[in-house]
Design a protein around this motif. Structure first.
Motif, PDB file in Angstrom:
ATOM      1  N   GLN A 112      -2.191  40.243  74.322  1.00 31.58           N
ATOM      2  CA  GLN A 112      -3.306  39.839  73.489  1.00 31.58           C
ATOM      3  C   GLN A 112      -2.864  38.709  72.585  1.00 31.58           C
ATOM      4  O   GLN A 112      -1.692  38.591  72.249  1.00 31.58           O
ATOM      5  CB  GLN A 112      -3.832  41.024  72.702  1.00 31.58           C
ATOM      6  CG  GLN A 112      -4.325  42.149  73.588  1.00 31.58           C
ATOM      7  CD  GLN A 112      -4.978  43.262  72.805  1.00 31.58           C
ATOM      8  OE1 GLN A 112      -5.047  43.216  71.589  1.00 31.58           O
ATOM      9  NE2 GLN A 112      -5.450  44.269  73.511  1.00 31.58           N
ATOM     10  N   ASP A 137     -11.052  43.618  73.543  1.00 25.08           N
ATOM     11  CA  ASP A 137      -9.970  44.309  72.861  1.00 25.08           C
ATOM     12  C   ASP A 137      -9.386  43.572  71.662  1.00 25.08           C
ATOM     13  O   ASP A 137      -8.892  44.194  70.726  1.00 25.08           O
ATOM     14  CB  ASP A 137      -8.822  44.552  73.861  1.00 25.08           C
ATOM     15  CG  ASP A 137      -9.316  45.127  75.169  1.00 25.08           C
ATOM     16  OD1 ASP A 137      -9.364  44.391  76.169  1.00 25.08           O
ATOM     17  OD2 ASP A 137      -9.650  46.325  75.172  1.00 25.08           O
ATOM     18  N   SER A 138      -9.409  42.250  71.691  1.00 28.15           N
ATOM     19  CA  SER A 138      -8.783  41.467  70.632  1.00 28.15           C
ATOM     20  C   SER A 138      -9.853  40.653  69.931  1.00 28.15           C
ATOM     21  O   SER A 138     -10.616  39.943  70.580  1.00 28.15           O
ATOM     22  CB  SER A 138      -7.718  40.536  71.231  1.00 28.15           C
ATOM     23  OG  SER A 138      -7.072  39.806  70.234  1.00 28.15           O
TER      24      SER A 138
END
Length: 125
Positions: free
Chosen positions: A1, A113-114
Motif C-alpha cells: 500500500q 484499503d488505503s
C-alpha cells in the motif's frame, strides 16, 4: 500500500470548477484501482470516479457523469479529478483511495484499503 495525499479542494460558486489531485508516493504502485470518493455530513461515503489498472478504463457515478473526469499521470504517480459545473450537492469531503484486491467494485468504499486524509470541497454562492 502507498501513502496518498490529496490537494486542490476549496470553495467555489455553483457552476464553477475545481481540479483535485491525489499523489501516490512510494515505489509500489501495483494496486488494482485508484478512485475518488466523497462523504457529505450525515451521509455515507460514496464512490465518485475510479481508474482500473486492469484495462485502463474509468468508471464514474451517475450523479457526476458528464461533469467530473478522472485522469492519471503515470509518470507523476498522480490521479486527478476534474470537476466542472459544480452543484451545491457536490459539497463534501473528497478522498482518494486504492484497491489492493482483484474483486473490487469502483462504487464500494469497503473494497478500497488505503485512504488519503481527504480535502474539503464546498459549492456555495
Amino acid at each position: 500500500q502507498v501513502p496518498l495525499v490529496e490537494s486542490g479542494g476549496g470553495l467555489v460558486p455553483p457552476g464553477g470548477s475545481l481540479k483535485l489531485s491525489c499523489a501516490a508516493s512510494g515505489s509500489k504502485q501495483d494496486f488494482f484501482a485508484i478512485g475518488w470518493f466523497r462523504q457529505a455530513p450525515e451521509k455515507e461515503r460514496e464512490g465518485v470516479a475510479c481508474f482500473r489498472r486492469s484495462d485502463y478504463k474509468t468508471w464514474s457515478a451517475d450523479s457526476v457523469k458528464g461533469r467530473f473526469t478522472i485522469s492519471r499521470d503515470t509518470a507523476k504517480n498522480t490521479v486527478y479529478l476534474q470537476m466542472d459545473n459544480l452543484k451545491p450537492e457536490d459539497t463534501a469531503q473528497y478522498y482518494c483511495a486504492t484497491a489492493w484486491r482483484s474483486n473490487y467494485e469502483c462504487s464500494a468504499p469497503a473494497d478500497f484499503d488505503s485512504w488519503g486524509h481527504g480535502v474539503q470541497v464546498t459549492v456555495s454562492p
